[in-house]
Design a protein around this motif. Structure first.
Motif, mmCIF file in Angstrom:
data_model
loop_
_atom_site.group_PDB
_atom_site.id
_atom_site.type_symbol
_atom_site.label_atom_id
_atom_site.label_comp_id
_atom_site.label_asym_id
_atom_site.label_seq_id
_atom_site.Cartn_x
_atom_site.Cartn_y
_atom_site.Cartn_z
ATOM 1 N N SER A 157 -4.142 9.263 -3.482
ATOM 2 C CA SER A 157 -4.479 8.164 -2.949
ATOM 3 C C SER A 157 -4.436 7.298 -4.242
ATOM 4 O O SER A 157 -4.559 7.811 -5.739
ATOM 5 N N LYS A 158 -4.884 6.017 -3.570
ATOM 6 C CA LYS A 158 -4.583 4.214 -4.554
ATOM 7 C C LYS A 158 -4.894 5.220 -6.073
ATOM 8 O O LYS A 158 -4.220 3.921 -7.192
ATOM 9 N N GLU A 210 0.630 -1.518 -0.291
ATOM 10 C CA GLU A 210 -0.002 0.032 0.277
ATOM 11 C C GLU A 210 0.857 1.282 -0.718
ATOM 12 O O GLU A 210 0.711 2.121 -0.620
ATOM 13 N N GLU A 244 -1.814 11.473 0.136
ATOM 14 C CA GLU A 244 -1.209 11.248 1.778
ATOM 15 C C GLU A 244 -0.150 11.756 2.559
ATOM 16 O O GLU A 244 0.048 11.489 2.932
ATOM 17 N N VAL A 289 1.188 4.074 -3.174
ATOM 18 C CA VAL A 289 1.062 5.342 -2.651
ATOM 19 C C VAL A 289 2.152 6.750 -3.429
ATOM 20 O O VAL A 289 2.374 6.839 -3.670
ATOM 21 N N TYR A 340 -8.254 13.562 -6.619
ATOM 22 C CA TYR A 340 -6.997 12.621 -5.191
ATOM 23 C C TYR A 340 -7.029 13.786 -4.011
ATOM 24 O O TYR A 340 -7.387 14.651 -4.273
ATOM 25 N N ASP A 341 -6.185 12.705 -3.619
ATOM 26 C CA ASP A 341 -5.580 12.916 -2.076
ATOM 27 C C ASP A 341 -4.165 13.342 -2.121
ATOM 28 O O ASP A 341 -3.716 12.125 -2.242
#
Ligand SMILES: Cc1ncc(COP(=O)(O)O)c(C=O)c1O
Length: 389
Positions: free
Chosen positions: A217-218, A206, A235, A210, A232-233
């Motif tokens: 975000s994925k 994960e 992270e 990223v 999108y973010d």
């Protein structure tokens, strides 16, 4: 028999055929040239091939090695144990983390890290081990994992040479925390540049996914596709390390002919072994019973005490005969950055340094013809017997 070749035999060239070319052209025509369906397909295929739960495709093994250390949570000042008999990328990525590389000397027969000498280098600051499956010969992973468990260390295997390397019956990449493969031009599978991180750990996968795509975000890779979303973010502050579909196109056709390419590598290795085991003054590669070698590289060791020339002169003579040759590797601890910043010096790793003085990597790639192989054998044999004490 010695004869100077009319044409230069390159040290390494990839096997690119019409299928590879067509697949790349198909990708170019598809309109999806960045990370997309072919990269995703290659990830699934590679994970299934090695038997790992996850495979994350990147633009190089260097990227994968770096991302592995980030995913493992290595912090500035941590110590990471590795080998100096490797390409600089293995160690540079440790330095990029602000961590301190700690070198363990090699097994002078295989060139791999000597697993029996790792424990003596462990301190309270040690957080990870990066063993290198040098030339495609597996490190002794049972011993390394036992030490890692005892001291709670992360193990990131440098598997740049290890497509098709087995350890005790399993392909490298199937077991352990993570493994980092290379698909650079000269490797057993070539995507031009390219790499893969395999892992069975969901947390590492994960984080690696990223971090290798901006820290987004994925699902963000697909944000320009029909099913994607513009939102999108971020992270983490990540990197742009992902593989893209033009590379993955090549990966597909290269994987299709991997068996064929490996068989040719093995044929060449057995011709070399047959010939060089009869030549006094050289030593053929040693393969421990726990590994099946990928034969990414064929490293011949010169028995310098029996010869009137050194390794550098041997290379000159091979080049004069029109044969390309290389050395894997110049020990990293002797590079100026490492000398100047960490105080490493000659004498720190006596077995690594002695090994370096004696080694040459001979041409070994599927595209070599039988005549090419015969030229290498004839020339090495001639040079060694004519420069024997
Ligand atoms: C042992 C080793 N590790 C890492 C790398 C880096 O691989 P890449 O060129 O895919 O970044 C190489 C490249 O040759 C290598 O030989």
């Amino acid at each position: 028999m010695y004869k100077k070749r009319d044409t230069f035999l390159p040290y390494a060239i990839p096997l690119i055929d019409e299928n590879d070319i067509n697949e790349v052209v198909d990708t170019l025509k598809s309109g999806w040239v960045a990370k997309g369906p072919k990269t995703m397909e290659f990830e699934k295929r590679f994970a299934a091939y090695v038997g790992a739960k996850h495979a994350i495709a990147m633009n190089s093994a260097t990227a994968a090695l770096y991302i592995a250390l980030i995913a493992a949570g290595i912090k500035p000042g941590d110590e990471v144990i590795t080998t100096s008999m490797t390409f600089a990328a293995t160690v540079n990525t440790i330095v990029h983390m602000g961590a301190i590389p700690v070198f363990v000397d090699i097994d002078p027969e295989t060139g791999c890290i000597d697993a029996d000498k790792i424990e003596e280098k462990i301190t309270k600051k040690t957080k990870a081990i990066v063993p290198v499956h040098y030339t495609g010969h597996a490190c002794d992973m049972d011993k390394i994992r036992t030490i890692a468990e005892k001291y709670n260390l992360f193990v990131s295997e440098d598997a740049a040479h290890a497509v098709e390397t087995f350890y005790k019956g399993d392909l490298i990449g199937k077991k352990g925390d993570c493994a980092c493969f290379s698909f650079y031009a000269t490797k057993n599978i070539c995507t031009g540049e390219g790499g893969m991180l395999t892992t069975n750990r969901d947390d590492i996968a994960e984080k690696a996914r990223v971090m290798s795509l901006h820290g987004m975000s994925k699902a963000a890779w697909n944000r320009y596709g029909k099913s994607g979303s513009w939102r999108y973010d971020i992270e983490y502050p990540g990197f742009k390390y992902n593989m893209f579909d033009i590379q993955a196109a090549l990966a597909k056709t290269q994987m299709n002919k991997l068996n064929e390419m490996q068989n040719r590598r093995k044929e060449i290795v057995s011709a070399y072994n047959d010939a060089f085991s009869k030549v006094d003054g050289v030593k053929i590669p040693v393969v421990r019973s726990y590994t099946t070698h990928s034969w990414h590289l064929y490293v011949l060791r010169l028995e310098l005490d029996k010869l009137t020339i050194d390794r550098d002169r041997f290379i000159e003579l091979m080049n004069e005969a029109n044969i390309g040759i290389s050395v894997h590797f110049i020990p990293v601890h002797l590079m100026s950055y490492y000398r100047n910043n960490y105080g490493f010096k000659e004498g720190d790793l006596p077995l690594t340094e002695k090994y370096f003085d004696s080694i040459v990597s001979l041409p070994l790639y599927p595209k070599m013809t039988n005549d090419d192989v015969a030229d290498v054998i004839g020339t090495v044999t001639y040079i060694i017997s004519n420069n024997h004490k």
